[in-house]
Design an enzyme around this catalytic site. Structure first.
Site, mmCIF file in Angstrom:
data_model
loop_
_atom_site.group_PDB
_atom_site.id
_atom_site.type_symbol
_atom_site.label_atom_id
_atom_site.label_comp_id
_atom_site.label_asym_id
_atom_site.label_seq_id
_atom_site.Cartn_x
_atom_site.Cartn_y
_atom_site.Cartn_z
ATOM 1 N N HIS A 6 0.855 -1.198 0.000
ATOM 2 C CA HIS A 6 0.000 0.000 0.000
ATOM 3 C C HIS A 6 0.886 1.242 0.000
ATOM 4 C CE1 HIS A 6 1.272 -0.559 4.137
ATOM 5 N NE2 HIS A 6 1.279 0.761 4.167
ATOM 6 N N HIS B 263 5.867 6.538 -0.729
ATOM 7 C CA HIS B 263 6.626 5.318 -1.032
ATOM 8 C C HIS B 263 5.734 4.110 -0.775
ATOM 9 C CE1 HIS B 263 6.848 5.704 3.309
ATOM 10 N NE2 HIS B 263 6.899 4.375 3.314
HETATM 11 O O1 3AM Z 1 3.536 2.409 4.673
HETATM 12 P P1 3AM Z 1 4.772 2.069 5.427
HETATM 13 O O2 3AM Z 1 5.082 0.608 5.404
HETATM 14 O O3 3AM Z 1 5.943 2.898 5.073
HETATM 15 O O4 3AM Z 1 5.680 1.693 9.203
HETATM 16 C C1 3AM Z 1 4.275 1.802 9.198
HETATM 17 C C2 3AM Z 1 3.693 1.703 7.804
HETATM 18 O O5 3AM Z 1 4.499 2.459 6.937
HETATM 19 C C3 3AM Z 1 3.883 3.195 9.573
HETATM 20 O O6 3AM Z 1 2.553 3.301 9.119
HETATM 21 C C4 3AM Z 1 2.372 2.449 7.989
HETATM 22 C C5 3AM Z 1 1.189 1.556 8.190
HETATM 23 O O7 3AM Z 1 1.386 0.747 9.309
HETATM 24 N N1 3AM Z 1 3.980 3.470 10.998
HETATM 25 C C6 3AM Z 1 3.889 2.580 12.007
HETATM 26 N N2 3AM Z 1 4.055 3.205 13.179
HETATM 27 C C7 3AM Z 1 4.263 4.506 12.921
HETATM 28 C C8 3AM Z 1 4.499 5.673 13.705
HETATM 29 N N3 3AM Z 1 4.557 5.607 15.049
HETATM 30 C C9 3AM Z 1 4.226 4.679 11.513
HETATM 31 N N4 3AM Z 1 4.392 5.862 10.931
HETATM 32 C C10 3AM Z 1 4.613 6.916 11.725
HETATM 33 N N5 3AM Z 1 4.666 6.835 13.061
#
Ligand code: 3AM
Length: 177
Positions: free
Chosen positions: A36, A120
């Site tokens: 996603h 990304h």
């Molecule tokens: O879409 P990506 O994979 O880059 O890493 C988590 C994921 O990112 C991020 O939110 C997305 C959906 O889970 N994520 C998890 N914890 C987070 C936080 N505390 C976070 N992003 C910002 N702050």
């Protein structure tokens, strides 16, 4: 519940990304169904707050647009490698939608997101750092460019941490016109 706002990706694009998902020791590849593009991480909220988030997102009037994934990159470095990702070609409509979501969520009472939006699609996280192999991997695939796709909605996902890893479930979708 733990929430985030994202774009879902068409199945053929996820297949294309899956084809990249091998050949890197130490990588934990994202499950194809889970690929996603995050627009806004919300985090843990209660039921009332989730309703406010949904109401705020429902009020957004956004336009459809085309989006192209291109290039690969990484978050973090030698010391703490966090993620390998596919990048997004510069896209004003995407930035505009993300800004609308940010504004709507702040109006609904959420604390502002401090990090700059860096669109990304995370492909892998790491249980061990592949070292130089990662640079080779990225360079070898630097010409990666997917077919453009039409973004017609955005999605509020919940995220549950299960034994096997994160399970993402679409809780609501918001159409773009
Ligand atoms: O879409 P990506 O994979 O880059 O890493 C988590 C994921 O990112 C991020 O939110 C997305 C959906 O889970 N994520 C998890 N914890 C987070 C936080 N505390 C976070 N992003 C910002 N702050």
């Amino acid at each position: 519940m733990r929430l985030f706002v994202a774009l879902s990706l068409p199945a053929d694009l996820r297949s294309r990304l899956c084809a990249l998902s091998s050949g890197l020791p130490g990588a934990r590849w994202v499950d194809p169904a889970n690929l996603h593009l995050t627009l806004r991480f919300i985090g843990e909220v209660g039921g009332h707050e989730a309703d406010d988030v949904d109401a705020a997102l429902s009020g957004i009037n956004g336009k459809r647009f085309s989006l192209t994934l291109s290039g690969l990159g990484q978050f973090g470095g030698d010391r703490r490698l966090r993620a390998l990702w596919a990048g997004v070609e510069p896209n004003e409509a995407l930035d505009h939608l993300q800004a609308k979501i940010e504004t709507a969520l702040q109006r609904a009472g959420l604390a502002p997101e401090k990090r700059k939006f860096k669109p990304h699609v995370t492909l892998a996280r790491f249980k061990a750092n592949p070292g130089e192999r990662l640079q080779d991997y990225i360079v070898e695939r630097s010409l990666f460019r997917a077919e453009p796709f039409e973004v017609t909605e955005f999605v509020l996902y919940s995220s549950y941490l299960a034994h096997k890893g994160a399970i993402y479930a679409p809780e609501a979708t918001y159409p773009l016109i």
